[in-house]
Design a protein around this motif. Structure first.
Motif, PDB file in Angstrom:
ATOM      1  N   GLY A 232       0.812  -1.215   0.000  1.00 18.79           N
ATOM      2  CA  GLY A 232       0.000   0.000   0.000  1.00 18.79           C
ATOM      3  C   GLY A 232       0.842   1.260   0.000  1.00 18.79           C
ATOM      4  N   LYS A 233       2.172   1.113   0.030  1.00 18.77           N
ATOM      5  CA  LYS A 233       3.100   2.245  -0.061  1.00 18.77           C
ATOM      6  C   LYS A 233       3.582   2.297  -1.502  1.00 18.77           C
ATOM      7  N   VAL A 234       3.350   3.429  -2.170  1.00 19.62           N
ATOM      8  CA  VAL A 234       3.697   3.506  -3.589  1.00 19.62           C
ATOM      9  C   VAL A 234       5.217   3.423  -3.734  1.00 19.62           C
ATOM     10  N   THR A 235       5.639   2.441  -4.506  1.00 24.83           N
ATOM     11  CA  THR A 235       7.057   2.143  -4.689  1.00 24.83           C
ATOM     12  C   THR A 235       7.395   2.254  -6.168  1.00 24.83           C
ATOM     13  N   TYR A 236       8.337   3.120  -6.472  1.00 20.57           N
ATOM     14  CA  TYR A 236       8.765   3.337  -7.851  1.00 20.57           C
ATOM     15  C   TYR A 236      10.140   2.708  -8.064  1.00 20.57           C
ATOM     16  N   TRP A 237      10.591   2.740  -9.314  1.00 17.02           N
ATOM     17  CA  TRP A 237      11.953   2.315  -9.641  1.00 17.02           C
ATOM     18  C   TRP A 237      12.732   3.558 -10.032  1.00 17.02           C
ATOM     19  N   SER A 238      13.786   3.850  -9.306  1.00 20.65           N
ATOM     20  CA  SER A 238      14.638   4.996  -9.605  1.00 20.65           C
ATOM     21  C   SER A 238      15.625   4.599 -10.689  1.00 20.65           C
TER      22      SER A 238
ATOM     23  N   SER B 125      17.940   6.581 -11.958  1.00 18.85           N
ATOM     24  CA  SER B 125      19.265   7.149 -11.673  1.00 18.85           C
ATOM     25  C   SER B 125      20.012   6.342 -10.614  1.00 18.85           C
ATOM     26  N   ARG B 126      19.296   5.796  -9.648  1.00 16.60           N
ATOM     27  CA  ARG B 126      19.941   5.012  -8.587  1.00 16.60           C
ATOM     28  C   ARG B 126      19.879   3.511  -8.851  1.00 16.60           C
ATOM     29  N   ALA B 127      19.083   3.105  -9.851  1.00 12.70           N
ATOM     30  CA  ALA B 127      18.863   1.681 -10.137  1.00 12.70           C
ATOM     31  C   ALA B 127      18.454   0.944  -8.862  1.00 12.70           C
ATOM     32  N   ALA B 128      17.429   1.509  -8.201  1.00 13.38           N
ATOM     33  CA  ALA B 128      16.971   0.951  -6.929  1.00 13.38           C
ATOM     34  C   ALA B 128      15.506   1.288  -6.709  1.00 13.38           C
ATOM     35  N   PHE B 129      14.862   0.526  -5.825  1.00 15.24           N
ATOM     36  CA  PHE B 129      13.491   0.845  -5.460  1.00 15.24           C
ATOM     37  C   PHE B 129      13.460   2.168  -4.712  1.00 15.24           C
ATOM     38  N   TRP B 130      12.346   2.875  -4.871  1.00 15.01           N
ATOM     39  CA  TRP B 130      12.167   4.178  -4.245  1.00 15.01           C
ATOM     40  C   TRP B 130      10.749   4.207  -3.680  1.00 15.01           C
ATOM     41  N   VAL B 131      10.636   4.072  -2.373  1.00 14.39           N
ATOM     42  CA  VAL B 131       9.338   4.166  -1.712  1.00 14.39           C
ATOM     43  C   VAL B 131       9.070   5.646  -1.495  1.00 14.39           C
ATOM     44  N   LYS B 132       8.040   6.158  -2.135  1.00 13.82           N
ATOM     45  CA  LYS B 132       7.750   7.590  -2.062  1.00 13.82           C
ATOM     46  C   LYS B 132       7.580   8.003  -0.610  1.00 13.82           C
ATOM     47  N   GLY B 133       8.357   8.995  -0.206  1.00 12.27           N
ATOM     48  CA  GLY B 133       8.291   9.526   1.152  1.00 12.27           C
ATOM     49  C   GLY B 133       9.265   8.899   2.118  1.00 12.27           C
TER      50      GLY B 133
ATOM     51  N   GLY C 147       9.477  11.977   3.995  1.00 10.92           N
ATOM     52  CA  GLY C 147       8.315  11.923   4.882  1.00 10.92           C
ATOM     53  C   GLY C 147       7.012  12.246   4.164  1.00 10.92           C
ATOM     54  N   HIS C 148       7.083  12.537   2.869  1.00  9.16           N
ATOM     55  CA  HIS C 148       5.896  12.880   2.078  1.00  9.16           C
ATOM     56  C   HIS C 148       5.379  11.628   1.372  1.00  9.16           C
TER      57      HIS C 148
ATOM     58  N   GLN D 105      -1.719  11.641  -0.664  1.00  9.82           N
ATOM     59  CA  GLN D 105      -0.383  12.234  -0.599  1.00  9.82           C
ATOM     60  C   GLN D 105      -0.224  13.028   0.684  1.00  9.82           C
ATOM     61  N   ASP D 106       0.824  12.741   1.446  1.00 11.02           N
ATOM     62  CA  ASP D 106       1.191  13.549   2.612  1.00 11.02           C
ATOM     63  C   ASP D 106       2.202  14.590   2.170  1.00 11.02           C
ATOM     64  N   GLY D 107       1.848  15.862   2.260  1.00 15.87           N
ATOM     65  CA  GLY D 107       2.776  16.925   1.921  1.00 15.87           C
ATOM     66  C   GLY D 107       3.032  17.019   0.427  1.00 15.87           C
ATOM     67  N   PRO D 108       4.101  17.734   0.047  1.00 17.08           N
ATOM     68  CA  PRO D 108       4.412  17.922  -1.365  1.00 17.08           C
ATOM     69  C   PRO D 108       4.784  16.604  -2.042  1.00 17.08           C
ATOM     70  N   ALA D 109       4.398  16.461  -3.305  1.00 12.78           N
ATOM     71  CA  ALA D 109       4.776  15.274  -4.082  1.00 12.78           C
ATOM     72  C   ALA D 109       6.099  15.487  -4.805  1.00 12.78           C
ATOM     73  N   CYS D 110       6.419  16.731  -5.115  1.00 10.61           N
ATOM     74  CA  CYS D 110       7.594  17.045  -5.929  1.00 10.61           C
ATOM     75  C   CYS D 110       8.839  17.246  -5.060  1.00 10.61           C
ATOM     76  N   HIS D 111       9.982  16.826  -5.582  1.00  9.61           N
ATOM     77  CA  HIS D 111      11.239  17.015  -4.856  1.00  9.61           C
ATOM     78  C   HIS D 111      11.620  18.488  -4.724  1.00  9.61           C
ATOM     79  N   THR D 112      10.933  19.379  -5.461  1.00  9.70           N
ATOM     80  CA  THR D 112      11.179  20.819  -5.340  1.00  9.70           C
ATOM     81  C   THR D 112      10.356  21.432  -4.210  1.00  9.70           C
ATOM     82  N   ASN D 113       9.677  20.576  -3.456  1.00 13.53           N
ATOM     83  CA  ASN D 113       8.830  20.971  -2.323  1.00 13.53           C
ATOM     84  C   ASN D 113       7.542  21.663  -2.772  1.00 13.53           C
TER      85      ASN D 113
END
Length: 123
Positions: A46-52, A54-62, A66-67, A89-97
């Motif tokens: 239930g935690k949205v998990t992407y594939w990065s 640039s890092r070639a790794a899983f990326w759990v959003k937040g 913490g977002h 979505q908790d807080g900003p979704a974008c890395h630019t805040n």
């Protein structure tokens, strides 16, 4: 009928685009990439998990910001080559805040910033 991530159409790198949309308002928040394993992880946790890419790794959003994005529903498009994640979505979704990554509009042939970064209130 049970869902199998292997039935999706991935690009040659094994990735599929996923658009994240705020479930309550319909606001489009961001687009990121998933692979079959991140789709499975998202559905299992239930935690949205992407594939990065640039890092070639899983990326759990937040995970670091913490977002978090909590999955409400995952949708598959008609061609099975794009996903839509309806999220809370908790807080900003974008890395630019900013609330969304889509904060630049093209109006009259000019780029216009239509959303400022969210300030944390900390100095």
């Amino acid at each position: 009928m049970s869902f199998d991530p292997a039935t999706l159409k991935y690009d040659p790198a094994g990735l599929i685009p996923c658009v994240a949309q705020e479930a309550a308002t319909g606001e489009v928040l961001m687009m990121a990439w998933m692979n079959a394993a991140s789709v499975s992880r998202t559905l299992a946790t239930g935690k949205v998990t992407y594939w990065s890419r640039s890092r070639a790794a899983f990326w759990v959003k937040g995970e670091s910001s913490g977002h978090h994005q909590r999955l409400v529903e995952l949708r598959v498009d008609c061609d099975r080559d794009c996903l839509l994640a309806l999220v809370e979505q908790d807080g900003p979704a974008c890395h630019t805040n900013r609330r969304t990554c889509f904060y630049t509009a093209v109006r009259g042939g000019e780029e216009v910033e239509i959303m400022a970064p969210v300030h944390s209130g900390q100095s």
